[in-house]
Enzyme design. Sequence first.
Site, PDB file in Angstrom:
ATOM      1  N   ALA A 121       0.814  -1.179   0.028  1.00 45.26           N
ATOM      2  CA  ALA A 121       0.125  -0.068  -0.198  1.00 45.26           C
ATOM      3  C   ALA A 121       0.860   1.341   0.046  1.00 45.26           C
ATOM      4  O   ALA A 121       1.970   1.259   0.545  1.00 45.26           O
ATOM      5  CB  ALA A 121      -0.979   0.090   1.218  1.00 45.26           C
TER       6      ALA A 121
ATOM      7  N   TYR B 209       0.015 -13.208   0.214  1.00 42.54           N
ATOM      8  CA  TYR B 209      -0.304 -12.925   1.631  1.00 42.54           C
ATOM      9  C   TYR B 209      -0.039 -14.157   2.293  1.00 42.54           C
ATOM     10  O   TYR B 209       0.750 -14.139   3.496  1.00 42.54           O
ATOM     11  CB  TYR B 209      -1.444 -12.398   2.095  1.00 42.54           C
TER      12      TYR B 209
ATOM     13  N   LEU C 220      -4.271  -3.189   4.243  1.00 45.59           N
ATOM     14  CA  LEU C 220      -5.180  -3.463   3.243  1.00 45.59           C
ATOM     15  C   LEU C 220      -6.449  -2.845   3.228  1.00 45.59           C
ATOM     16  O   LEU C 220      -6.727  -2.074   4.157  1.00 45.59           O
ATOM     17  CB  LEU C 220      -5.508  -5.090   3.421  1.00 45.59           C
TER      18      LEU C 220
ATOM     19  N   LYS D  45      -6.503   1.105  10.759  1.00 47.79           N
ATOM     20  CA  LYS D  45      -7.712   1.384  11.277  1.00 47.79           C
ATOM     21  C   LYS D  45      -8.780   1.717  10.112  1.00 47.79           C
ATOM     22  O   LYS D  45      -8.108   1.964   9.006  1.00 47.79           O
ATOM     23  CB  LYS D  45      -7.735   2.602  12.408  1.00 47.79           C
TER      24      LYS D  45
END
Length: 324
Positions: free
Chosen positions: A12, A58, A74, A97
């Site tokens: 990410a 993963y 994710l 979060k």
Amino acid sequence: MTPIRWGILGAAHFAKEHMGPAIHAAAGAELAALATSSARKATEFQAFAPQLRVHDSYDALLADPQVDAVYIPLPNHLHVEWSLKALAAGKHVLCEKPITLQEADFEQLITARDQSGKLAAEAYMIVHHPQFIRARELVQGGAIGDLVHVDATFSFFNDDTNNIRNKPEAGGGGLRDIGVYTFGAARFVTGQEPIAVPYAKLRLENDVDVFAQVAADFPNFSYAATVSMRMFPRQEITFHGEKGVLTLTCPFNANVFDAATLTLENADNTVTTERWPGVNQYVLQVENFCNSVQTGADYPCPLEFSRGTQHMMDMVFAAGGHPA
């Protein structure tokens, strides 16, 4: 003490820009592995962590015996699934979060954490920053007298329909992305929990909230918040007491939005300002996590705290006529 070896599930952008470097820089931590099928993205992480091992899935990373803990950045709707898989694989878990999309999902996370004996927590970095620890000390220590009202604002502009924040199927929306900060910050500093949300006005686009105006009642004070993904960037939280006002002008994105600054104004017209320009809250978060794993010390943001913030989130969605 042996460092905690970390793996990251997914390349990410936030992990590349913030949490990956933080894990690499943190004392007691080693950034050991990354799961991504993109060679280009892997190279971007290896630019600051050259020894990084790359897994193409993963599951392969979770099977790596040389990974002790995983960081999960994710999309929101995948957080519970992969947190549970990581715990089942014997890994400690730090998940972005919101770690769940509704309070009810915390039950299985807490049960899995307890059964595994591993640390699992939401990556709620602001409670690790000294400005919030100081704010809690001042408010609960009576520096502003009896607290009467808290107001919080957090906004930025993002109307990119391809961004996961604007996708309902990915658990998008402004409240889940940044509202958690306006809610959790008030809970952390005051130590109180909301008892009612009498007002919540939500504006939706493509079935995700892009603007929210919230009023809540806590046992000893009132609360108001504005959260939006369609407004010019702004962030602030104010604790207004009978004898003073405490304001944090960069409470959430310290060193990105601005320098973390706390201002205390008292009834005798004394104004005190404290600043933390060099503190990296992401590094502190990783170091606190590693310390808890290594020593058994209490973690500053356990799942039980995060569950309280999600409870308030659910209350807000219900009051706004948009149940989670």
